[in-house]
Scaffold this motif. Structure first.
Motif, PDB file in Angstrom:
ATOM      1  N   ALA A 136       0.830  -1.214   0.000  1.00 40.05           N
ATOM      2  CA  ALA A 136       0.000   0.000   0.000  1.00 40.05           C
ATOM      3  C   ALA A 136       0.859   1.257   0.000  1.00 40.05           C
ATOM      4  O   ALA A 136       0.541   2.248  -0.672  1.00 40.05           O
ATOM      5  N   THR A 137       1.963   1.229   0.740  1.00 38.69           N
ATOM      6  CA  THR A 137       2.858   2.384   0.784  1.00 38.69           C
ATOM      7  C   THR A 137       3.466   2.662  -0.581  1.00 38.69           C
ATOM      8  O   THR A 137       3.532   3.812  -1.034  1.00 38.69           O
ATOM      9  N   LYS A 138       3.895   1.612  -1.268  1.00 37.05           N
ATOM     10  CA  LYS A 138       4.433   1.787  -2.623  1.00 37.05           C
ATOM     11  C   LYS A 138       3.377   2.364  -3.557  1.00 37.05           C
ATOM     12  O   LYS A 138       3.647   3.287  -4.344  1.00 37.05           O
ATOM     13  N   GLN A 139       2.161   1.836  -3.471  1.00 39.64           N
ATOM     14  CA  GLN A 139       1.089   2.293  -4.366  1.00 39.64           C
ATOM     15  C   GLN A 139       0.740   3.753  -4.108  1.00 39.64           C
ATOM     16  O   GLN A 139       0.558   4.529  -5.055  1.00 39.64           O
ATOM     17  N   ASN A 140       0.645   4.140  -2.841  1.00 37.94           N
ATOM     18  CA  ASN A 140       0.288   5.522  -2.530  1.00 37.94           C
ATOM     19  C   ASN A 140       1.426   6.486  -2.839  1.00 37.94           C
ATOM     20  O   ASN A 140       1.198   7.627  -3.231  1.00 37.94           O
ATOM     21  N   ALA A 141       2.684   6.031  -2.694  1.00 34.82           N
ATOM     22  CA  ALA A 141       3.815   6.875  -3.090  1.00 34.82           C
ATOM     23  C   ALA A 141       3.818   7.080  -4.600  1.00 34.82           C
ATOM     24  O   ALA A 141       4.060   8.199  -5.088  1.00 34.82           O
ATOM     25  N   ASP A 142       3.523   6.015  -5.338  1.00 33.60           N
ATOM     26  CA  ASP A 142       3.460   6.122  -6.794  1.00 33.60           C
ATOM     27  C   ASP A 142       2.317   7.043  -7.219  1.00 33.60           C
ATOM     28  O   ASP A 142       2.464   7.866  -8.131  1.00 33.60           O
ATOM     29  N   LEU A 143       1.178   6.921  -6.539  1.00 39.65           N
ATOM     30  CA  LEU A 143       0.010   7.751  -6.833  1.00 39.65           C
ATOM     31  C   LEU A 143       0.325   9.238  -6.674  1.00 39.65           C
ATOM     32  O   LEU A 143      -0.206  10.084  -7.393  1.00 39.65           O
ATOM     33  N   ASN A 144       1.227   9.559  -5.735  1.00 40.95           N
ATOM     34  CA  ASN A 144       1.587  10.951  -5.465  1.00 40.95           C
ATOM     35  C   ASN A 144       2.876  11.386  -6.151  1.00 40.95           C
ATOM     36  O   ASN A 144       3.363  12.495  -5.913  1.00 40.95           O
ATOM     37  N   GLY A 145       3.443  10.508  -6.979  1.00 47.42           N
ATOM     38  CA  GLY A 145       4.625  10.871  -7.746  1.00 47.42           C
ATOM     39  C   GLY A 145       5.901  10.983  -6.934  1.00 47.42           C
ATOM     40  O   GLY A 145       6.837  11.679  -7.345  1.00 47.42           O
ATOM     41  N   VAL A 146       5.976  10.271  -5.795  1.00 47.93           N
ATOM     42  CA  VAL A 146       7.171  10.391  -4.940  1.00 47.93           C
ATOM     43  C   VAL A 146       7.855   9.046  -4.713  1.00 47.93           C
ATOM     44  O   VAL A 146       8.724   8.921  -3.855  1.00 47.93           O
ATOM     45  N   LEU A 147       7.486   8.030  -5.489  1.00 45.94           N
ATOM     46  CA  LEU A 147       8.021   6.689  -5.259  1.00 45.94           C
ATOM     47  C   LEU A 147       9.540   6.643  -5.392  1.00 45.94           C
ATOM     48  O   LEU A 147      10.212   5.894  -4.674  1.00 45.94           O
ATOM     49  N   ASP A 148      10.093   7.446  -6.278  1.00 44.84           N
ATOM     50  CA  ASP A 148      11.545   7.436  -6.490  1.00 44.84           C
ATOM     51  C   ASP A 148      12.327   7.890  -5.256  1.00 44.84           C
ATOM     52  O   ASP A 148      13.525   7.626  -5.149  1.00 44.84           O
ATOM     53  N   HIS A 149      11.661   8.574  -4.343  1.00 36.02           N
ATOM     54  CA  HIS A 149      12.353   9.102  -3.162  1.00 36.02           C
ATOM     55  C   HIS A 149      11.982   8.326  -1.888  1.00 36.02           C
ATOM     56  O   HIS A 149      12.263   8.793  -0.780  1.00 36.02           O
ATOM     57  N   LEU A 150      11.344   7.171  -2.061  1.00 33.52           N
ATOM     58  CA  LEU A 150      10.887   6.402  -0.906  1.00 33.52           C
ATOM     59  C   LEU A 150      11.412   4.981  -0.965  1.00 33.52           C
ATOM     60  O   LEU A 150      11.368   4.322  -2.015  1.00 33.52           O
ATOM     61  N   TYR A 151      11.902   4.502   0.172  1.00 30.01           N
ATOM     62  CA  TYR A 151      12.224   3.082   0.340  1.00 30.01           C
ATOM     63  C   TYR A 151      11.235   2.512   1.346  1.00 30.01           C
ATOM     64  O   TYR A 151      10.959   3.128   2.390  1.00 30.01           O
ATOM     65  N   VAL A 152      10.680   1.336   1.086  1.00 29.20           N
ATOM     66  CA  VAL A 152       9.813   0.676   2.054  1.00 29.20           C
ATOM     67  C   VAL A 152      10.088  -0.820   2.038  1.00 29.20           C
ATOM     68  O   VAL A 152      10.291  -1.423   0.987  1.00 29.20           O
ATOM     69  N   GLY A 153      10.134  -1.406   3.227  1.00 26.41           N
ATOM     70  CA  GLY A 153      10.367  -2.838   3.344  1.00 26.41           C
ATOM     71  C   GLY A 153       9.942  -3.344   4.708  1.00 26.41           C
ATOM     72  O   GLY A 153       9.626  -2.562   5.619  1.00 26.41           O
ATOM     73  N   LEU A 154       9.944  -4.662   4.869  1.00 36.00           N
ATOM     74  CA  LEU A 154       9.691  -5.272   6.160  1.00 36.00           C
ATOM     75  C   LEU A 154      10.850  -4.924   7.109  1.00 36.00           C
ATOM     76  O   LEU A 154      11.931  -4.534   6.650  1.00 36.00           O
ATOM     77  N   PRO A 155      10.659  -5.041   8.421  1.00 35.41           N
ATOM     78  CA  PRO A 155      11.697  -4.606   9.361  1.00 35.41           C
ATOM     79  C   PRO A 155      13.081  -5.199   9.108  1.00 35.41           C
ATOM     80  O   PRO A 155      14.087  -4.488   9.211  1.00 35.41           O
ATOM     81  N   GLU A 156      13.163  -6.479   8.755  1.00 38.64           N
ATOM     82  CA  GLU A 156      14.469  -7.089   8.510  1.00 38.64           C
ATOM     83  C   GLU A 156      15.157  -6.425   7.313  1.00 38.64           C
ATOM     84  O   GLU A 156      16.362  -6.144   7.340  1.00 38.64           O
ATOM     85  N   GLU A 157      14.378  -6.176   6.269  1.00 43.09           N
ATOM     86  CA  GLU A 157      14.921  -5.530   5.071  1.00 43.09           C
ATOM     87  C   GLU A 157      15.297  -4.080   5.375  1.00 43.09           C
ATOM     88  O   GLU A 157      16.335  -3.584   4.925  1.00 43.09           O
ATOM     89  N   PHE A 158      14.436  -3.408   6.139  1.00 42.81           N
ATOM     90  CA  PHE A 158      14.706  -2.024   6.516  1.00 42.81           C
ATOM     91  C   PHE A 158      16.015  -1.926   7.300  1.00 42.81           C
ATOM     92  O   PHE A 158      16.853  -1.056   7.035  1.00 42.81           O
ATOM     93  N   ASN A 159      16.184  -2.811   8.295  1.00 44.55           N
ATOM     94  CA  ASN A 159      17.393  -2.769   9.133  1.00 44.55           C
ATOM     95  C   ASN A 159      18.654  -2.960   8.295  1.00 44.55           C
ATOM     96  O   ASN A 159      19.667  -2.296   8.517  1.00 44.55           O
ATOM     97  N   GLU A 160      18.581  -3.851   7.312  1.00 50.11           N
ATOM     98  CA  GLU A 160      19.737  -4.088   6.452  1.00 50.11           C
ATOM     99  C   GLU A 160      20.019  -2.883   5.563  1.00 50.11           C
ATOM    100  O   GLU A 160      21.170  -2.470   5.387  1.00 50.11           O
TER     101      GLU A 160
END
Length: 298
Positions: A197-221
């Protein structure tokens, strides 16, 4: 076509039996609702909490040429559950998707700052308008804790800064930060649907290129060795208290933070843990005792 809705009010322990009963009688869907205005906080992973008193609703399709024998259906259900209040109603067929969409309206967070459902026109075209698809993840701006975080972002200088949205839900806070000028947002959530949902809403607002989103393990890495200028976390008091030391490593010295998902009775407990690492500068409250705690990293 008409739709028959049968509502049965039961104790929590009777919910499974009632669902099974209504499904066995041909319900096309069964829903559960609170019968006593009892608050339920967002569940932890693996939990499925229910209210003490629950309205179980079975929905039945009534074809024009094959009417349901409502009296017989009611008699049978009452025989199985004689002590449970029961009522029913008929609904005319309608565009259910449109009805769902009609429940949402633009929400003004502050001057020149709005949340706008994606299918609606922005009330102020020149404002900061967050387009949102209220999908499967928490965070539409209607809930007091989300609104408090958005208010805080609206009056916080995030321009050209790195922001963490911890427990991102729909991504509304991370998207808001980017629309308000943030350089990069790192978002994370334990729910894979929230990541999507975060990816979709970032894309909807034209800001996906400036956003990283992942599960906590992926985020921590991904975020290892980095620090943010701003962190916002709209989750619950328990997880917030457990994450205090981790948040301290994620935020720069003098970096700003806002915590929400805390009710008034929990503010002291949360603040006492955060005082070790942070200066608490403000506690703000909205309806139903929901609070936001904000401050700076020591």
């Amino acid at each position: 076509m008409k739709w028959l809705q049968i509502h049965i009010t039961v104790d929590q322990a009777q919910v499974d039996f009632t669902e099974t009963l209504l499904n066995s009688l041909g319900a096309v869907s069964v829903t559960l609702d609170d019968a006593e205005n009892q608050d339920l906080l967002e569940p932890l992973p693996g939990e499925t909490p229910l209210w003490n008193k629950v309205i179980v609703t079975g929905i039945y399709a009534q074809e024009d040429d094959d009417e349901i024998d409502v009296a017989a259906l009611e008699t049978f259900i009452r025989a199985q559950m004689p002590d449970s209040p029961l009522n029913y109603e008929f609904l005319e067929d309608q565009a259910w998707e449109r009805t769902w969409m009609d429940a949402y309206e633009p929400i003004q967070i502050s001057e020149k700052f709005w949340i706008v459902p994606e299918w609606m026109e922005a009330p102020e075209a020149d404002a900061v308008n967050i387009k949102l698809d209220p999908g499967l993840a928490f965070g539409t701006g209607n809930h007091a804790s989300t609104f408090l975080c958005l208010q805080w972002l609206g009056k916080t200088d995030v321009k050209d800064k790195i922001v963490i949205d911890y427990g991102c839900g729909s991504g509304i806070l991370g998207v808001a930060a980017l629309l308000l000028g943030a350089k990069k947002v790192y978002a994370t959530d334990i729910d894979p649907q929230a990541v999507l949902a975060t990816k979709q809403n970032a894309d909807l607002n034209g800001v996906l290129d400036h956003l990283y989103v992942g599960l906590p393990e992926e985020f921590n890495e991904t975020f290892q060795g980095k620090q943010a200028d701003v962190l916002v976390a709209n989750i619950l008091a328990g997880p917030l208290m457990m994450l205090a030391s981790e948040f301290a490593t994620l935020i720069k010295s003098e970096g700003e933070f806002a915590l929400a998902g805390v009710i008034e009775e929990q503010v002291t407990d949360v603040s006492n843990i955060y005082y070790k690492f942070f200066d608490i500068l403000d506690v703000d409250k909205r309806e139903e005792n929901w609070c936001r705690i904000s401050g700076k990293r020591k």
